[in-house]
Design an enzyme around this catalytic site. Structure first.
Site, PDB file in Angstrom:
ATOM      1  N   GLU A  52      63.394  41.357  58.600  1.00  0.00           N
ATOM      2  CA  GLU A  52      63.959  41.166  59.931  1.00  0.00           C
ATOM      3  C   GLU A  52      65.263  40.392  59.778  1.00  0.00           C
ATOM      4  OE1 GLU A  52      62.977  39.178  64.308  1.00  0.00           O
ATOM      5  OE2 GLU A  52      61.491  39.057  62.691  1.00  0.00           O
ATOM      6  N   ARG A  60      51.433  36.228  48.842  1.00  0.00           N
ATOM      7  CA  ARG A  60      52.814  35.825  49.087  1.00  0.00           C
ATOM      8  C   ARG A  60      53.212  34.741  48.091  1.00  0.00           C
ATOM      9  NH1 ARG A  60      53.913  33.541  54.745  1.00  0.00           N
ATOM     10  NH2 ARG A  60      55.870  33.018  53.725  1.00  0.00           N
ATOM     11  N   LYS A  71      61.111  30.684  57.935  1.00  0.00           N
ATOM     12  CA  LYS A  71      62.468  30.858  58.459  1.00  0.00           C
ATOM     13  C   LYS A  71      62.749  29.875  59.587  1.00  0.00           C
ATOM     14  CE  LYS A  71      63.652  35.641  57.298  1.00  0.00           C
ATOM     15  NZ  LYS A  71      64.004  36.971  57.833  1.00  0.00           N
TER      16      LYS A  71
END
Length: 792
Positions: free
Chosen positions: A276, A496, A506
């Site tokens: 994104e 992850r 983020k």
């Protein structure tokens, strides 16, 4: 649509008890919707709703829990064989699972199946006794030596290899009898626990490292992409979605849909890296790139770079440009660059189709109401509104006739599911916001949960790979594609990447940047890829680190930062030229060298440089004024100290031995301001200590002045993200600026991003803040890890 088993919990428990499960197992089974649904289906397929013996029931339970998902159409056949006692041992059952895994949903030969599973093969007690006798004879010496500490499991394995269809109970009885015959009754010594020997510590850490290095790498370490199936295998059941009404959706492609997909792709692997564009990429994205682009490269396929741009308020062109640039810097070449917004019209039309099929509705609940209803597992009061009404309202949403926040389109999934990601997820919401790419054409935007899987399907992605936190979204992913009869990619989740002493969110990274705790998204203290690049880390080192961690589903909590730094050092040790820089200069005047005389010496760019290879050497001036590190001098000497002290000698790297003859103190009579020394031009002295240094290039002229920035861990704690006051954990010493360090003249020609080893100090790279008047260097990593060893 999925078939239904029809039983409630009480009836299910009763059925489970009838087939011989004990009460505890039956109740534990009920707690697992997936196993309950499978076992109820198997009981009905086998026709044992009135009960069966315990042995048969246990075998049917194994069928329910272990039958291969890609061959479910054949499960009733296996159940019949179990009930009729044609298959009556666990070994036969395992053989059946192997057979059906290979056969898949295709037709198969019953004779081949029966042969593979040993149907009709009866192994007599005499045959078992003879086989056990042969094995005992072969291992007699070992068994007599180990007595009752003999690995009985290994004996069973050997019998199984020779007589795979033998009754395991009889095998155990024969083995136990044979042991008693050979060894007699157990003694007290047989029951003593073996004394554990203390492992001898290796003499040196280096020896341990060498031993570890000699261990052969596993197949997965050599090629971590061997775990993924080929596109041609994408007809198998991807996952099972269990609904609260006991129905089960077994998501898989039909042969027709798969054939159409393969015709378009030519059977090539197609993956996608879908960030994104709402911030800069960090090291966690490096792992995602390695998985997505790496799999495509390994399989000679292609990988899309797809911008997941469904949230116009958070996305910027700055981030879009950065992502493409950093992906290419990391060494990856996108097959195509696409945007989810490229498919806004397709997505809208599919949303309309979803409403028409009765699988979506327009809802007017606000965020708080939605949260409350989800917590209580209650359906929205608007859930069952007529299809035509939802179609009309959705069109009004698209035309901007409904206020933002007053309506959403929700998928009609399962509000009573055990999976909260099936609670009628939002498909579309109203946002009167300008889109960076689509402009003002749309005022409704699809959600991630609606758009992601559909665009994967529209782009014919073969492998949709993501991190483990998305695993619970898999049910919604397949539910939606099934509801629209679309091609289904293979979905796989991996752990992850989380690294110590930093934050990866983020939102938190954005706070650090916007609130000026760091100097932008490319601050060298951040684990953003831009920050790592500015710090001097290469994409080669980052990819080596990611590959070393692997791409398994093991959810490792935190990877220690020093593990990452190890890979950085390894690469820089091979690629960074050596040079001399003094950070905190202390003046040394050599009294027996003529003032103004300069001797040009050869210094090595590489440790193994040959003296006759001029390209591997650089010139350093040696004069009667040199500078050493202030920390390399002490007024009091000691046995474990190898620096300079009054009356002591050291070797200046690439130059001569010098001996301290006098010390000049400041006005406070404590601070050392200058050292007087004599050098040994014949090099007769052989001191142990070797120091780096920089000299005046000519009389009265200072050495080249450079700015050096020493970067360290940004946070003091290993996992600052867990702290309530995470900003309070910022390391105040994470950045130290030395405005005037001294360097050798040859460093004057260094260019942006050039990397060097400052001997005895660490690895450094030229920073973008450098100017013709003054170079700026960032410390990439120290020469060795100064933190605690061990850890992940």
């Amino acid at each position: 649509m999925p078939t239904k088993t029809g039983e409630n919990s009480e009836n299910a428990v009763e059925l489970f008890l009838k087939i011989g499960l004990d009460e505890k197992v039956a109740n534990n089974t009920i707690a697992n919707n997936k196993v309950t649904g499978n076992l109820l289906a198997v009981i009905h397929e086998a026709g044992v709703t009135e009960g069966c013996d315990r042995t048969t029931g246990n075998l049917l339970y194994t069928v329910a829990t272990k039958f291969p998902a890609n061959a479910l159409v054949h499960r009733p056949t296996l159940s019949e064989y179990v009930v009729s006692s044609k298959i009556k041992t666990p070994a036969q059952l395992e053989a059946a699972f192997t057979f059906f895994t290979s056969a898949g949903p295709e037709k198969f030969s019953l004779s081949d199946f029966e042969k593979a599973c040993g149907v009709g093969v009866e192994v007599s007690n005499e045959e078992i006794g003879s086989t056990v006798g042969e094995i005992f004879e072969e291992l007699k010496t070992t068994i007599l030596e180990q007595r009752y500490k003999t690995n009985v499991g290994d004996l069973f394995r050997r019998v199984r290899e020779r007589q795979p269809w033998a009754d395991p109970k009889v095998v155990k009885q024969v083995v136990d009898t044979k042991l008693r015959e050979l060894l007699g009754e157990r003694t007290a010594a047989d029951d003593e626990k073996p004394v554990k020997k203390k492992k001898e510590k290796p003499a040196k850490v280096e020896e341990k490292a060498v031993a570890a290095a000699t261990a052969p790498p596993s197949e997965e370490e050599l090629n971590p992409f061997t775990i993924f199936p080929s596109p041609e295998e994408n007809f198998k059941v991807h996952t099972e979605v269990f609904f609260s009404d006991s129905s089960v959706l077994r998501a898989c492609n039909t042969r027709e849909i798969l054939a159409k997909h393969l015709k378009v792709t030519g059977g090539k692997v197609l993956t996608r890296f879908p960030p994104e564009p709402n911030g800069y990429l960090h090291i966690g994205h490096a792992k995602a790139m390695f998985v997505d682009f790496g799999l495509a490269k390994e399989k000679d396929g292609h990988c899309y770079l797809r911008y997941d741009d469904t949230n116009p308020e958070a996305e910027k062109k700055e981030y879009i440009d950065h992502i493409e640039e950093i992906v290419r810097w990391m060494g990856w070449k996108p097959f195509k660059i696409t945007y989810t917004s490229d498919y806004f019209q397709d997505l809208y039309e599919l949303a309309v189709e979803l409403i028409r099929r009765g699988h979506a509705y327009v809802d007017h609940q606000g965020p708080d109401e939605v949260k409350e209803y989800r917590e209580k597992k209650l359906n929205s009061p608007w859930r069952d509104r007529p299809v035509e009404e939802s179609l009309k309202l959705f069109e009004e949403m698209r035309r901007g006739m409904i206020e933002e926040g007053k309506a959403t389109l929700r998928m009609k999934q399962d509000m009573q599911s055990d999976n909260c990601n099936m609670y009628d997820l939002i498909a579309y919401r109203i946002k009167f916001a300008h889109h960076p790419k689509a402009g003002d054409k749309w005022c409704i935007y699809p959600s991630y949960d609606f758009a992601h899987c559909i665009v994967d399907s529209l782009e014919n992605v073969t492998h949709s790979l993501c991190t483990l936190e998305f695993e619970t979204r898999r049910a919604s992913y397949y539910w939606l594609l099934h509801a629209l009869d679309l091609y289904m990619p293979y979905v796989w989740e991996y752990s992850r990447l989380n690294v110590t002493n930093t934050v990866m969110s983020k939102r938190k990274l954005n706070s650090l940047v916007t609130e000026k705790y760091v100097d932008g998204w490319d601050d060298p203290r951040l684990m953003t890829l831009a920050g790592l690049r500015r710090r001097g880390v290469s994409p080669t080192a980052i990819n080596a680190f990611v590959r070393g961690i692997g791409i398994t589903r093991s959810d490792c909590s935190l990877i220690r930062l020093d593990r990452f730094e190890y890979h950085v050092r390894e690469e820089l040790n091979r690629t960074a030229a050596r040079t001399l820089v003094v950070l905190y200069p202390l003046k040394v005047v050599i009294t027996n060298l003529e003032a103004g005389k300069v001797i040009d010496l050869d210094a090595k760019k590489w440790p193994d440089a040959q003296t006759d290879d001029t390209s591997a050497l650089y010139k350093v001036p040696f004069s009667n004024v040199v500078y050493i590190e202030r920390s390399d001098f002490r007024m009091k000497d000691s046995k474990d100290y190898y620096g300079l002290a009054p009356g002591k000698s050291v070797l200046l790297r690439y130059a001569y031995p010098i001996k301290c003859t006098d010390v000049i103190l400041g006005d406070d009579n404590e601070t050392v301001v200058e050292i007087r020394a004599e050098y040994d031009p014949e090099k007769k002295l052989k001191p142990k200590g070797v120091l780096h240094w920089v000299a005046e290039p000519s009389m009265g002229v200072d050495p080249l002045k450079v700015e050096v920035r020493l970067f360290d861990r940004l946070f003091s704690s290993e996992n600052p993200a867990e702290l309530d006051n995470w900003l309070g954990d910022l390391n105040s010493n994470s950045k130290v600026v030395i405005p005037e360090a001294y360097a050798v003249p040859s460093l004057r020609n260094a260019l942006l991003s050039d990397r060097f080893q400052f001997e005895r100090l660490g690895y450094f790279a030229v920073d973008k803040d450098s100017s013709p008047e003054k170079l700026v260097f960032n410390r990439t990593v120290t020469l060795r890890d100064s933190y605690t060893k061990g850890g992940k």
